[in-house]
Design a protein around this motif. Structure first.
Motif, PDB file in Angstrom:
ATOM      1  N   TYR A   1       7.775  40.813  16.508  1.00 48.05           N
ATOM      2  CA  TYR A   1       7.882  42.066  15.755  1.00 48.05           C
ATOM      3  C   TYR A   1       7.241  41.910  14.376  1.00 48.05           C
ATOM      4  N   MET A   2       7.520  40.801  13.714  1.00 52.29           N
ATOM      5  CA  MET A   2       6.921  40.535  12.406  1.00 52.29           C
ATOM      6  C   MET A   2       5.404  40.536  12.491  1.00 52.29           C
ATOM      7  N   GLN A   3       4.880  39.867  13.498  1.00 53.30           N
ATOM      8  CA  GLN A   3       3.427  39.789  13.665  1.00 53.30           C
ATOM      9  C   GLN A   3       2.848  41.178  13.939  1.00 53.30           C
ATOM     10  N   GLU A   4       3.503  41.922  14.822  1.00 51.07           N
ATOM     11  CA  GLU A   4       3.038  43.272  15.171  1.00 51.07           C
ATOM     12  C   GLU A   4       2.990  44.185  13.948  1.00 51.07           C
ATOM     13  N   LYS A   5       3.977  44.060  13.073  1.00 47.81           N
ATOM     14  CA  LYS A   5       4.070  44.920  11.893  1.00 47.81           C
ATOM     15  C   LYS A   5       3.360  44.339  10.674  1.00 47.81           C
ATOM     16  N   GLY A   6       2.853  43.114  10.789  1.00 44.17           N
ATOM     17  CA  GLY A   6       2.133  42.491   9.684  1.00 44.17           C
ATOM     18  C   GLY A   6       3.027  42.123   8.508  1.00 44.17           C
ATOM     19  N   ILE A   7       4.255  41.731   8.807  1.00 44.03           N
ATOM     20  CA  ILE A   7       5.202  41.352   7.765  1.00 44.03           C
ATOM     21  C   ILE A   7       5.232  39.828   7.682  1.00 44.03           C
ATOM     22  N   SER A   8       5.066  39.304   6.484  1.00 42.42           N
ATOM     23  CA  SER A   8       4.996  37.849   6.328  1.00 42.42           C
ATOM     24  C   SER A   8       6.379  37.214   6.273  1.00 42.42           C
TER      25      SER A   8
ATOM     26  N   GLU B   1       7.717  37.044   2.675  1.00 48.64           N
ATOM     27  CA  GLU B   1       8.275  38.318   2.207  1.00 48.64           C
ATOM     28  C   GLU B   1       9.696  38.521   2.743  1.00 48.64           C
TER      29      GLU B   1
ATOM     30  N   HIS C   1       8.681  31.163  11.485  1.00 49.73           N
ATOM     31  CA  HIS C   1       7.343  30.745  11.915  1.00 49.73           C
ATOM     32  C   HIS C   1       7.398  30.347  13.386  1.00 49.73           C
TER      33      HIS C   1
END
Length: 75
Positions: free
Chosen positions: A20-27, A30, A43
């Motif tokens: 989900y993080m990768q899909e939404k571009g959230i680091s 952050e 990670h």
């Protein structure tokens, strides 16, 4: 530990959150800064799955429903 055995020990919940993080571009940095969840758990090469409290904190931050995640990972 063999790579296949290591993969079997991965948490489907943690894997869902990472995807989900990768899909939404959230680091990871952050999210860690905002939630206090250790960045190393956010990670793909994480060693420990999320604790229940960390999972709930991430759900609140990411505005995800734990119930929806549970339904998705059961499929």
């Amino acid at each position: 530990m063999r790579k296949g055995a290591e993969r079997m020990n991965k948490s489907r919940v943690t894997e869902y959150i990472l995807a989900y993080m990768q899909e939404k571009g959230i680091s990871a940095s952050e999210i860690s800064e905002q939630t206090q969840v250790p960045e190393e758990k956010l990670h793909p090469d994480y060693k420990e799955p999320l604790l229940a409290e960390e999972f709930l904190e991430l759900c609140v931050f990411l505005q995800l429903s734990p119930e929806a995640i549970a339904k998705t990972i059961r499929k």
